[in-house]
Structures are given as C-alpha cells and as structure tokens.
Design a protein around this motif. Structure first.
Motif, short mmCIF file in Angstrom:
data_model
loop_
_atom_site.label_atom_id
_atom_site.label_comp_id
_atom_site.label_asym_id
_atom_site.label_seq_id
_atom_site.Cartn_x
_atom_site.Cartn_y
_atom_site.Cartn_z
N UNK A 1 -4.23 9.23 -5.38
CA UNK A 1 -4.32 8.82 -3.98
C UNK A 1 -4.47 10.05 -3.11
N UNK B 1 0.82 -1.20 0.00
CA UNK B 1 0.00 0.00 0.00
C UNK B 1 0.85 1.25 0.00
N UNK C 1 3.03 1.98 -3.05
CA UNK C 1 2.34 2.68 -4.13
C UNK C 1 2.22 4.18 -3.85
N UNK C 2 1.86 4.55 -2.62
CA UNK C 2 1.72 5.99 -2.32
C UNK C 2 3.08 6.69 -2.33
#
Lengths: 128, 369
Positions: free
Chosen positions: B326, B238, B241-242
């Motif tokens: 995001x 998670x 990705x950010x």
C-alpha cells in the motif's frame, strides 16, 4: 451526485474526452475520482508515445486500489500533465480541469463518434 | 451480499462500501487517510461484525484447544487470550485467530469472516474424541473495534462500572453496565451471561478494545459510542488494512492461507514446539528446519505503490511476490510485505515489477511504523 459535463464525451471505463479540433484531452470522471478516493499516485505515458485504442496508457492509484487508464482513442501523445504526477490530488479536486491527464493527436477523427454522450454516460453511472 | 445491522447507519453517514468476503462493508466514510491518521493519533470505531465468533464448551475444552491450536494455552488464566493458528496436517493455515479463555471449560474464538464455516467444520470434525461442543455464535454477536491511543480514557467514560483501565492487554471480560441495562430486553442470550464482552485486543497496532455484543442491540451501542465518545471517527475496512500493514500484521488470504504456513511468514513465535502433539506439528517442524520461503518487509525507493501479486526480482531473477502492499498514510511512501525464496533472503538489491517497469525497493524491518 457526481458531476457529468454536457460538453464532454465519455467511456465505459469512466474517462472523459474533450475534442479540440483533432487534439483531444483525456481525464477521469468525477464519478471515477469519487469511487477511487484520495488519489496518491498517477502514472502517465511520454510525449510521442503511440496509443492503440483500448490500450493501457497509465494508472491512477488511491491508497486502497489501482486503476489502469485505457486509451479511449488511437493517437499520439502530444502533451502530458506533469502537474498531476506531482500533485495527484488535483484529480480529486478538479477532475475535468487541472486534473486532466494527457492530450493526444487522433489517428482518426471519426473514432470520436463511438464514445458515449453525457446522457448515455449518466445512465451507465446510475446503473452501477 | 450480507449486511451487518449497522448498514443503514453507515449509509446515512455516506460510507463507501466494498464487498469483503460476501459482506457489504464500509471501506471508508470520508477519507481513508484521515481515518487512518485519526486512529494513530486519537480514536476510531470500526464495525467488524462480519468477523466470526465460535465457542468450545465442555469438560475437555482445554485439551481440545491444546490439540488443535499451534500456540500454548494451558498456562492461560480465566479471561486471558492468545494469538495463534489452526493448521492443517501439512502446516497450511486454516485461520489465524485469537482464543480467549472464559473459563477452563469455555473458550471463545474470534475467527476471520471468510473462514467461519471452514473453522467450524474442521473443529467439529475433530471433536468426537473429546467431551466438547463447538458452537457458532457468529449470528448472535456483532463486533465493534475501538482503536487508538485515546481508547482507555474514552471507554472508561462510556462504561464507568466495568474497570476498563484494569483490563490487561490480551484479556477479556464482561461489560457490566450493558448486562444490567439489557438484562430483561434481549430476545436471545448467550448461556452463562456472556452477552456483552470487551477485550483489549485489536488489529491496528494501537491500544484499544474489541466489543462483542448481541447483533440485536448493536445499533444502539454503536450510536451510543458515536454520540457520547469525544472525537471518535467512524472508520472503514480500508484503513483497517493500511493500519495493520504498517504494523506488519499478517492478513489471512495474503500472508497466510491454507497453502501458506506460519513459519515462512515468520510467525514461528506463535507456534509452541514444546507441545508434544498438536495438528500440523510434524509438518511445521520440518518446515522450521528447512524453509523454502521467508517474509520480508520493503519500501519503494522511487515513488510507486506495490500491490499484492506483483513479482519481486533481484537482478533478472524472479525471487518471490508481494503479499500485501500500500501507500503508507503515515510514511507517505510505498510499503509492502513479500514472500521470497529463503536462499535469497540476504540479497539487498531487489525490485518490484509494477506494470511494465521494475522499480527499486529497499528491504526494511517491519513494523514499518
């Protein structure tokens, strides 16, 4: 283990419903908030909006993902929890309390009988 | 679903899992944002064993890579690495990869999990005119990424005999201690002793390393890192990705794909047009001279979160779509990358359609942080 309250009804979309004589409060379950992770954004309808059953009435978003909110019942929005729009992590901290989302006046009280009871919802969560 | 050798350890640490390209991988342990910020401020360790490793070995290894890869590699010295693309003839991206030169006759390639088979088959199909062998070592190697500003000082303590601080950015070398320690214990080994490799590369925009170590001893090495490195946070995909999105790094499947080319994703600096010949050159050259799309960075002006696939508008015209989006853990606002029509690249007034509403966004340069 996530908490499932005995006094609530549930949906397959991991929402809870609390009946208060024709006005019901709606939120997402402890299991749902845990699966989403830290909630950073909540979008809710306006007071007076008319919701069809299973229609999308809003969304909750974590950093990673977005989940639509489905209206478990048909009715008219009577209250919106503006607090969670400003402090979305209330949904993580208190999914059945301060983290409630909306209240609606039901179009048909009998619709309540079609929701899942706590035992049925537990089975659903355990099966996932 | 496939699992890495660390699955049980992750489970014991209460990781939340996600299906990523057929792999059951940790998406976060306790909290995505905390993990993200810990990598920016200190140090995180990621299990990225789903990633693939290929090798091109043989007398013509160098000319073969030069022919198949978009970027320059002829000027690499042993141990140096380069980022670039394997493109189809039409310029579509089969994968974006880092290629490490171990020696003139041996190149090590780190490929994306979902593209391992495609890249392997593609390279293999092109190799008949060259004296090379393509090897898929993805089953042999596990991979750990150790990322954050504290990476060098922490890894020096872990491997004091490997001259960690001397490893330059974008280079690779052996981990001498591990070679010695496991010398007699490995059941399978890599030819020429490249069993334990450490590269100063990553996907977070922070300083850090990627470790390529045999799957059969991955658990021991991961546990050693968690036990012996101060203040290291296990991190899931998670925040990987950010972290990459805040730095504006492309993700294959989002900004790049077989249907998307690197030019329109603004990555032309990883294409060496001074090379006379490489696969995709003609198409890429044509796109370079006349592109239809361009990649932009944007921030949401009202509180909202853009997501991949949302449409981008200017006034009432649809001009493109979000490729990645995001809620930035560092900036605490919605950020995204989007592909828009090139003739709209000067427009400043853009909106992203989120559910039923168009929300205002502001074009910004990326990296975002």
């Amino acid at each position: 283990m996530s908490e499932i309250r005995k006094d609530l009804k549930y949906t397959k979309e991991h929402e809870w419903v609390k009946d208060e004589d024709g006005q019901v409060s709606i939120g997402i379950t402890d299991h749902a908030q845990d699966a989403l992770g830290e909630i950073v954004f909540v979008e809710l309808p306006k007071v007076g909006d008319v919701l069809e059953r299973s229609s999308i009435f809003g969304a909750v978003e974590s950093t990673k993902s977005v989940s639509d909110l489905y209206s478990p019942l048909a009715g008219t929005v009577s209250e919106v929890n503006v607090l969670v729009e400003n402090e979305p992590d209330l949904v993580n901290q208190s999914p059945y309390g301060e983290g409630w989302m909306i209240k609606i006046n039901l179009s048909n009280n009998r619709d309540l009988d079609t929701l899942l009871g706590p035992e049925e919802y537990k089975k659903l969560v355990d099966g996932e | 679903m496939k699992e890495t050798p660390l699955f049980e350890i992750h489970k014991k640490m209460n990781a939340k899992f996600v299906n990523f390209n057929g792999w059951n991988m940790p998406v976060w342990f306790k909290d995505l944002k905390e993990e993200h910020l810990h990598v920016r401020r200190a140090l995180g360790v990621f299990d990225v064993s789903h990633m693939g490793e290929l090798e091109v070995i043989g007398k013509n290894a160098e000319s073969f890579i030069d022919f198949t890869f978009t970027n320059t590699i002829l000027n690499l010295k042993d141990s140096q690495a380069r980022y670039g693309f394997f493109c189809r003839e039409d310029g579509g991206v089969i994968d974006d990869v880092i290629i490490y030169r171990l020696n003139q006759e041996r190149f090590f390639i780190c490929v994306n999990a979902g593209n391992i088979d495609n890249v392997f088959k593609w390279l293999d199909s092109l190799s008949s005119d060259f004296s090379v062998a393509i090897k898929n070592l993805s089953g042999f190697y596990g991979q750990l990424a150790i990322q954050g500003p504290k990476a060098v000082e922490s890894i020096i303590k872990l491997f004091p005999f490997s001259n960690i601080d001397k490893i330059k950015k974008y280079s690779i070398q052996k981990i001498f201690e591990l070679d010695k320690q496991y010398e007699s214990r490995l059941n399978n080994r890599c030819p020429d002793g490249y069993n334990f490799l450490i590269a100063r590369t990553g996907y977070t925009g922070e300083d850090g390393f990627e470790l390529f170590v045999p799957n059969e001893v991955l658990k021991e090495i991961y546990s050693k890192i968690l036990d012996e490195v101060d203040n290291v946070q296990p991190c899931g995909l998670g925040c990987r990705d950010t972290l990459r999105l805040e730095k504006g790094f492309p993700l294959h499947g989002n900004e790049l794909s077989e249907r998307l080319n690197p030019i329109e994703a603004n990555l032309e600096k990883f294409i060496d047009f001074s090379k006379e010949k490489f696969i995709g050159r003609e198409s890429l050259d044509r796109i370079f001279k006349n592109r239809n799309f361009t990649l932009i960075g944007f921030k949401m002006e009202e509180k909202s979160i853009p997501r991949a696939g949302y449409k981008i508008f200017s006034k009432d015209e649809e001009i493109g779509h979000v490729t990645s989006g995001t809620f930035s853990p560092v900036l605490q606002e919605g950020i995204g990358l989007g592909l828009i029509k090139n003739n709209c690249s000067e427009l400043n007034d853009i909106q992203v359609k989120i559910r039923n509403d168009k929300k205002s966004a502001k074009k910004v340069r990326y990296p975002f942080v």
